[in-house]
Design a protein around this motif. Structure first.
Motif, PDB file in Angstrom:
ATOM      1  N   GLY A 125       0.636  -1.173  -0.102  1.00 39.65           N
ATOM      2  CA  GLY A 125      -0.202   0.005  -0.045  1.00 39.65           C
ATOM      3  C   GLY A 125       0.786   1.323  -0.006  1.00 39.65           C
ATOM      4  N   LEU A 126       2.067   1.395   0.866  1.00 41.99           N
ATOM      5  CA  LEU A 126       2.773   2.404   1.111  1.00 41.99           C
ATOM      6  C   LEU A 126       4.166   2.080   1.220  1.00 41.99           C
ATOM      7  N   MET A 127       5.025   2.749   0.780  1.00 38.66           N
ATOM      8  CA  MET A 127       6.447   2.531   0.635  1.00 38.66           C
ATOM      9  C   MET A 127       7.112   3.966   0.992  1.00 38.66           C
ATOM     10  N   VAL A 128       8.092   4.142   2.117  1.00 36.19           N
ATOM     11  CA  VAL A 128       8.682   5.224   2.505  1.00 36.19           C
ATOM     12  C   VAL A 128      10.068   4.841   2.541  1.00 36.19           C
ATOM     13  N   THR A 129      11.239   5.523   1.888  1.00 35.40           N
ATOM     14  CA  THR A 129      12.631   5.055   1.926  1.00 35.40           C
ATOM     15  C   THR A 129      13.400   6.353   2.028  1.00 35.40           C
ATOM     16  N   ALA A 130      14.507   6.050   2.825  1.00 34.09           N
ATOM     17  CA  ALA A 130      15.501   7.242   2.843  1.00 34.09           C
ATOM     18  C   ALA A 130      17.037   6.517   2.796  1.00 34.09           C
ATOM     19  N   LYS A 131      17.627   7.075   1.514  1.00 37.40           N
ATOM     20  CA  LYS A 131      19.068   6.692   1.566  1.00 37.40           C
ATOM     21  C   LYS A 131      20.051   7.533   2.109  1.00 37.40           C
ATOM     22  N   GLU A 132      19.914   8.780   1.837  1.00 39.76           N
ATOM     23  CA  GLU A 132      20.879   9.734   2.449  1.00 39.76           C
ATOM     24  C   GLU A 132      20.319  10.797   3.215  1.00 39.76           C
ATOM     25  N   TYR A 133      18.940  11.026   3.072  1.00 41.71           N
ATOM     26  CA  TYR A 133      18.489  12.134   3.862  1.00 41.71           C
ATOM     27  C   TYR A 133      17.211  11.709   4.671  1.00 41.71           C
ATOM     28  N   PRO A 134      17.114  11.864   5.944  1.00 46.02           N
ATOM     29  CA  PRO A 134      15.976  11.422   6.861  1.00 46.02           C
ATOM     30  C   PRO A 134      14.676  11.935   6.674  1.00 46.02           C
ATOM     31  N   PHE A 135      13.540  10.881   6.453  1.00 41.89           N
ATOM     32  CA  PHE A 135      12.214  11.472   6.637  1.00 41.89           C
ATOM     33  C   PHE A 135      11.424  11.449   7.877  1.00 41.89           C
TER      34      PHE A 135
END
Length: 401
Positions: free
Chosen positions: A307-317
């Motif tokens: 349903g939902l995906m949130v990702t952070a590789k270098e900058y925070p969410f």
């Protein structure tokens, strides 16, 4: 090409309705091009159908593309009411293209428009319109049965360079359905990679040469996305503020996207995807603040983050879910049948309150929720029930650190 160099305001008002007052370009290049010396000068149209327009070499040239099949605005203040835009085509903005403008669209309909991909083209998206560094407001707008090859199926919002400045969009009381990504084109200028990895009915990108001081904002109020084809409802990339209230996201499937992202995001986030990283441009582009309130995410399918995906590789969410229902979603290849949060950087925060996560399915871990990586998590007053996973955590998989 029809060009309006406005030194004074221009108001076009139909004496009938959009059904019987028609501008028909009959397939000839160019609809309206409005270029203004000041945003204090107003261009408005009310009660017209604009159809069968196609963009040629554009005054508003972006990466050599032809933009805004029916209407192009540059440095403009414009109002559109009671409009129908249909059967228009353009590489970046099948019907409309806005640059550095203030635009309001009310009581209008976008239908059967095409974001086409010409030979050696970088684009082929935004079948309804493209917002480049503009402020756009939509109220009571229907967007349906439009087609694009890649990227933003119906609407794109983008900050291209630092000098463009911020971009914002607010959408109220509107509906998006049966918009389709064909997936038959490739990102020719990007070596054939990333074609379908970043598809969405509304695609918001901040790619302003990695200057994280440049922001993009989007606000949704009482908006419904349902049964769009081969695409998710929304994908937001880079430094952004997202405020979503009273929204339904139902019946999207990205599990079969034709081209797999180099970063593995092609099949992620069946309903909505938020990420700091652009696979298309191969860099991370700033932190995200995402707020979902009174939102329903149901019946969507993806490889992971059904349903939902949130990702952070270098900058925070920072993500907040309040009074959200996540139900009946599926992750057919990976984790997070309902929702997945993944972080590779410190400083991420997830708050889930008064939320129901029910009846979701994951092929691997976290049937309801998957939380992986470095983040602080608070879950209060919420219900996680009747979810299932083939791996660990039928309700939730939590691997933090």
């Amino acid at each position: 090409e029809n060009s309006l160099q406005l030194a004074a305001g221009l108001q076009l008002v139909s004496t009938g309705s959009s059904e019987d007052t028609i501008f028909d370009c009959q397939g000839v290049e160019g609809g309206f091009l409005a270029i203004q010396d000041s945003v204090d000068i107003v261009f408005s149209m009310e009660g017209f159908t604009v159809r069968n327009c196609t963009s040629g070499p554009s005054y508003l040239s972006v990466a050599g593309t032809s933009s805004g099949g029916a209407i192009q605005l540059d440095n403009s203040k414009a109002f559109f009411k009671g409009m129908v835009l249909e059967h228009n085509t353009g590489e970046l903005g099948g019907s409309m293209m806005f640059y550095n403008s203030l635009v309001q669209i009310t009581d209008s309909e976008f239908r059967y428009n095409v974001g086409r991909q010409d030979s050696n083209s970088f684009f082929g998206e935004c079948s309804a319109f493209a917002n480049i560094a503009s402020k756009v407001e939509l109220d009571n707008v229907a967007v349906h049965s439009n087609t694009a090859v890649i990227g933003g199926t119906a609407i794109c919002q983008r900050t291209m360079t630092v000098i463009d400045g911020d971009a914002t969009m607010e959408v109220r009381n509107s509906r998006f359905w049966n918009n389709t990504i064909t997936g038959h084109g490739v990102m020719l200028a990007a070596g054939g990679s990333g074609c379908c990895a970043e598809t969405a009915v509304i695609k918001v990108s901040n790619i302003a040469t990695q200057d994280i001081s440049i922001k993009t904002e989007i606000r949704l109020r009482d908006v419904h996305f349902f049964d769009n084809v081969g695409t998710r409802a929304m994908h937001v990339i880079g430094s952004s503020v997202v405020d979503i209230q009273g929204v339904t996201v139902r019946g999207h499937d990205v599990a079969s996207e034709m081209f797999v992202s180099k970063e593995g995001e092609a099949h992620a986030g069946g309903g909505m995807l938020f990420s700091d990283y652009s696979d298309m441009f191969q860099f991370a582009a700033g932190s995200q603040m995402v707020s979902l309130t009174n939102v329903t995410i149901e019946g969507n399918i993806a490889g992971s983050g059904g349903g939902l995906m949130v990702t952070a590789k270098e900058y925070p969410f920072t993500v907040t879910l309040v009074d959200v229902t996540v139900s009946g979603n599926k992750a057919l290849e990976g984790d997070g049948g309902g929702a997945a949060f993944e972080s590779g950087v410190s400083g991420c925060y997830v708050s889930i309150r008064n939320t129901r996560v029910q009846g979701n399915l994951a092929a691997k871990n976290g049937g309801g929720l998957s939380l992986a990586g470095s983040m602080d998590v608070q879950i209060t007053g919420s219900t996680v029930s009747s979810n299932s996973a083939s791996g660990i955590g039928g309700g939730a998989s939590v691997v933090l650190g």
